[in-house]
Design an enzyme around this catalytic site. Structure first.
Site, PDB file in Angstrom:
ATOM      1  N   ASN A 140       7.529  17.235 -37.410  1.00  0.00           N
ATOM      2  CA  ASN A 140       8.018  15.806 -37.117  1.00  0.00           C
ATOM      3  C   ASN A 140       9.646  15.924 -36.488  1.00  0.00           C
ATOM      4  O   ASN A 140      10.311  15.245 -35.379  1.00  0.00           O
ATOM      5  CB  ASN A 140       8.562  15.238 -38.659  1.00  0.00           C
ATOM      6  CG  ASN A 140       7.757  14.343 -39.069  1.00  0.00           C
ATOM      7  OD1 ASN A 140       6.751  15.044 -38.979  1.00  0.00           O
ATOM      8  ND2 ASN A 140       8.163  13.313 -40.074  1.00  0.00           N
TER       9      ASN A 140
ATOM     10  N   SER B 254      -5.557  25.160 -33.220  1.00  0.00           N
ATOM     11  CA  SER B 254      -4.139  25.360 -33.648  1.00  0.00           C
ATOM     12  C   SER B 254      -4.932  27.067 -33.320  1.00  0.00           C
ATOM     13  O   SER B 254      -5.595  27.324 -33.310  1.00  0.00           O
ATOM     14  CB  SER B 254      -3.198  25.693 -34.744  1.00  0.00           C
ATOM     15  OG  SER B 254      -3.152  23.792 -35.178  1.00  0.00           O
TER      16      SER B 254
ATOM     17  N   GLU C 103      -7.006   8.436 -31.708  1.00  0.00           N
ATOM     18  CA  GLU C 103      -6.374   8.248 -33.792  1.00  0.00           C
ATOM     19  C   GLU C 103      -5.136   7.511 -33.215  1.00  0.00           C
ATOM     20  O   GLU C 103      -4.319   7.587 -34.842  1.00  0.00           O
ATOM     21  CB  GLU C 103      -6.361   9.660 -33.090  1.00  0.00           C
ATOM     22  CG  GLU C 103      -7.254  10.506 -33.620  1.00  0.00           C
ATOM     23  CD  GLU C 103      -8.144  10.026 -35.194  1.00  0.00           C
ATOM     24  OE1 GLU C 103      -7.652  10.395 -35.881  1.00  0.00           O
ATOM     25  OE2 GLU C 103      -8.765   9.546 -34.664  1.00  0.00           O
TER      26      GLU C 103
ATOM     27  N   GLY D 279     -11.516  23.271 -33.671  1.00  0.00           N
ATOM     28  CA  GLY D 279     -10.634  24.835 -33.523  1.00  0.00           C
ATOM     29  C   GLY D 279      -9.678  24.674 -32.228  1.00  0.00           C
ATOM     30  O   GLY D 279      -9.702  24.228 -31.426  1.00  0.00           O
TER      31      GLY D 279
END
Lengths: 368, 397
Positions: B383, B128, B243, B126
């Site tokens: 991006n 965004s 990550e 959880g």
């Protein structure tokens, strides 16, 4: 360049009329009609489309139409694109009806009236699965006493799920291309209907000695079919233009309202430039669409090849960037722009993609 | 392909062989045709991997993992995707697991880690919210301390697989501070708690991956707070750093490109395979060049990591190119699907239709993947934001 002649003012009026109709009558609920109906469109609205006269625009007045041409139909297709109208304006009004009108046979004329009135829906089955976008066919027509029988495989037949009549092209024993009317429920006809990415339908069909009625005369109609497919490709460009203009409008509005990092998105220079590039691609499309209307024979086919090449590229760019600029919400099915994205994918590739028309543009280069 | 370290190249081949020998055929078929696996499919595959010690291989040995280096983990993930294994859902093993190992109390470790490793508890993330997308610091979901509980009120958005989840880890606002990054805390909540409502969101590919999750006076025990109040931003950054290496999905790109080739070889254009058409072949070659360039770029970053370098803005560069590559490969796939009329298999025909449901094909699988990959340049920081990050970090703009 040709100066636009007086018929274009009729075209402008028709375009205005169609845009108004789409805005007023074809609301958000109707926009869902593709997916909600097995036909891929709403049959009630299809009758309304006929009542508006959209299906007879390219049919001569003597045959029950209003005697317009590509200019008039392009205006209607732009409105169809703007409102993402799912009903078969293109497959009947832009393809089947004008093709029948040009066959000049009593059989074709007799059927044409029903088509223009929206009492019958007929779709052209021409492309074949082993041929891709290539327009040549191998389906054969065999004379069987007084009957004709067709055998072959056709692919990518739009709106067939909502049609009661098939218009199938095939080669006779002398290798001449003709047009044949086939009942989709007839023996020897196997249909496979697919839901396309935009929620409408396409179909492939296998014909095994299917009983057919010849609609064309004894002449080869290959050139006529070629012109019909060119016109279809062009009308798809006009449709794409309407959808692209819509996307540019709503994306600009979104940039003005969505806030991130304490400011609205329209304050970010990268996004300002991006939407200008979208506008540029859209207005270039408007240019190549008009250039087709202005082009006189024999230059029109090449103008269409150019038009579809440019439109395919622009449609892809504008569709992708409007999703990108909407961010996460842009990839949801719920937001209308995702449906425009998908319809523009269809427009990009229907009747041939960028590669196909770039090659055709080159092949049609006039001798030096 | 060759990795900079020979033992990594050998490991890649081990992983590919393992997948070929052990991935159940029905799951392999779903991946090939891009059909959403069931939760039970994922659990089945995770348990097979766990039996081999590979499911949480990147966890430290003391926490039940194999203590893989970031490089080894990277090679594992890419080889799995290349071989056609379903993507492992990251929320448990890759996201909250390492956070609990690093910041959790002993009680939290005992309660949560075993159920991640043995695939009996499914997690979702959880982060965004409607007004906090690329600008995550704008999050508003409130957690108010009341006795032994925090009371949560607010909404999360784009919550992947919330509909499968037993647990959720959240960034919540525990206080209002001068900077929006302060006052954010990291908390764990049981998805079955009263007051949590899930609303599905269907995406462009007509699938149900993501959700809106609403919190209406949801009581979460205080012992579910990870770290201290206000540690949320620090923990989120730690999670992000673990990550960093996996942002460019080169393994998946490899598999998809090879699938594009297969379908283009089997699709005829004017009687000839599309793959033999010059315009298509040129575009295919171009995509292959982009893929090999990205692999080379990633390999070079990996050498740096092997020498102890910590990746910074380079991860953003990898994310930019990785997402663009997946989009161009699947766009190529959509060009093949266009020859089949852009038939989209997951979309059913309504009742009363006279047609047959189109069976999923590799062409419709690529079309569906094209639609899904439109999100690749949006999620995890768009991006455009990645470009901003690099211009700031590298040039000080």
């Amino acid at each position: 360049m040709d100066i636009t002649d007086e018929t274009s003012s009729d075209a402008a009026l028709l375009r205005e009329h169609a845009l108004r109709w789409v805005e007023q009558a074809y609301d958000d609920l109707h926009e869902l009609s593709g997916r909600a109906h097995p036909q891929g469109f709403d049959p009630d609205i299809a009758r309304e489309v006929a009542a508006q006269g959209f299906l007879g625009v390219m049919v001569p007045e003597a045959k029950g139409g209003t005697g317009g041409g590509l200019a008039e139909m392009a205006g209607i297709m732009e409105a169809v694109g703007r409102g993402i109208v799912a009903e078969p304006v293109l497959s009947v009004g832009g393809i089947a009806a004008p093709l029948l009108a040009r066959l000049e046979t009593p059989e074709a004329d007799a059927f044409l009236a029903q088509l223009v009135a929206g009492e019958s829906t007929a779709v052209l089955a021409h492309y074949e699965s082993a041929r891709g976008f290539d327009r040549s066919v191998t389906t054969g027509a065999r004379q069987d006493g007084a009957d004709v029988r067709l055998s072959g495989e056709k692919a990518n037949t739009l709106d067939l799920a909502g049609a009661d009549t098939l218009l199938v092209t095939g080669l006779d024993a002398n290798g001449r291309l003709g047009l044949y009317r086939i009942d989709p429920a007839a023996e020897g006809v196997t249909l496979k209907i697919y839901r396309t990415v935009d929620g409408r339908t396409t179909a492939s069909l296998t014909l095994a000695d299917a009983s057919a009625e010849r609609l064309s005369g004894s002449d080869d109609i290959a050139a006529l079919v070629d012109e019909t497919l060119d016109a279809a490709a062009f009308l798809v460009c006009a449709e794409a233009l309407g959808a692209m203009r819509y996307l540019v409008d709503v994306t600009a509005d979104y940039l003005k309202t969505r806030k991130q990092f304490g400011q609205t998105l329209d304050r970010f220079q990268v996004l300002q430039h991006r939407i200008v590039s979208m506008l540029l691609a859209t207005e270039e499309t408007a240019g190549v669409v008009e250039a087709v209307i202005d082009a006189k024979q024999p230059r029109r086919a090449r103008a269409i090849a150019l038009c579809k090449t440019v439109t395919a590229r622009s449609a892809r760019y504008v569709a992708q960037q409007s999703v990108q600029l909407h961010g996460g919400i842009g990839v949801t099915d719920e937001l209308k722009i995702s449906r425009y994205f998908k319809r523009l994918m269809m427009c990009e590739s229907l009747f041939g993609d960028e590669d196909y028309y770039t090659a055709r543009y080159e092949a049609l280069r006039p001798p030096a | 392909m060759d990795y900079p370290l020979p033992e990594l190249s050998a490991f890649r081949l081990d992983v590919i062989r393992f997948v070929e020998a052990n991935l159940p055929a029905d799951i392999a078929e779903k991946v090939r045709l891009n059909i959403e696996p069931e939760k039970s499919d994922l659990y089945r595959w995770e348990q097979i991997l766990n039996g081999h010690g590979w499911f949480c291989g990147h966890w430290p040995v003391h926490a039940g993992g194999a203590g893989w280096s970031p490089l080894k983990r990277y090679v594992f993930e890419q080889a799995m995707a290349e071989a056609g294994a379903p993507p492992l859902q990251p929320f448990g093993q890759a996201y909250v697991g390492p956070v609990i190992i690093e910041y959790g109390t002993d009680a939290q470790k005992q309660r949560f880690l075993p159920k991640i490793i043995d695939s009996t508890e499914f997690w979702c993330q959880g982060y965004s919210e409607p007004s906090a997308g690329s600008d995550l610091a704008g999050l508003k979901l409130r957690a108010e301390r009341k006795g032994d509980h925090y009371v949560l009120n607010g909404q999360k958005l784009w919550t992947s697989y919330a509909h499968w989840a037993d647990m959720i880890f959240l960034l919540v606002r525990t206080s209002q501070e001068d900077r929006p990054q302060k006052g954010v805390s990291f908390i764990l909540a049981d998805m079955h708690t009263p007051g949590i409502t899930i609303r599905p969101i269907i995406t462009l590919d007509m699938k149900h991956h993501v959700n809106e999750v609403f919190f209406d006076n949801v009581e979460v025990p205080v012992e579910n707070l990870v770290g201290d109040e206000g540690d949320g931003w620090k923990i989120a950054k730690f999670l992000l750093a673990t990550e960093r290496l996996i942002v460019a999905e080169t393994g998946k790109a490899r598999r998809l490109l090879s699938q594009v080739r297969t379908v283009a070889e089997n699709t005829l254009e004017a009687g000839k395979p599309l793959f033999e058409q010059s315009a298509f072949r040129r575009a295919f070659t171009e995509a292959e060049v982009q893929l090999q360039t990205l692999e080379a770029f990633c390999a070079r970053q990996l050498k740096g990591v092997a020498q102890g370098k910590v990746l910074g803005f380079e991860a953003s560069l990898m994310k930019i190119r990785g997402s663009e590559l997946l989009q161009s490969i699947t766009e190529l796939g959509s060009r093949v699907a266009a020859r089949k009329g852009l038939a989209l298999s997951p979309e059913p025909l309504p009742e009363g239709s006279n047609g047959e449901q189109a069976e999923p094909t590799e062409a419709s699988a690529l079309l569906s993947e094209y639609l899904f990959q439109r999100a690749a340049t949006i999620y995890g920081g768009s991006n455009e934001i990645q470009h901003n990050i690099v211009s700031k970090a590298r040039f000080g703009f």
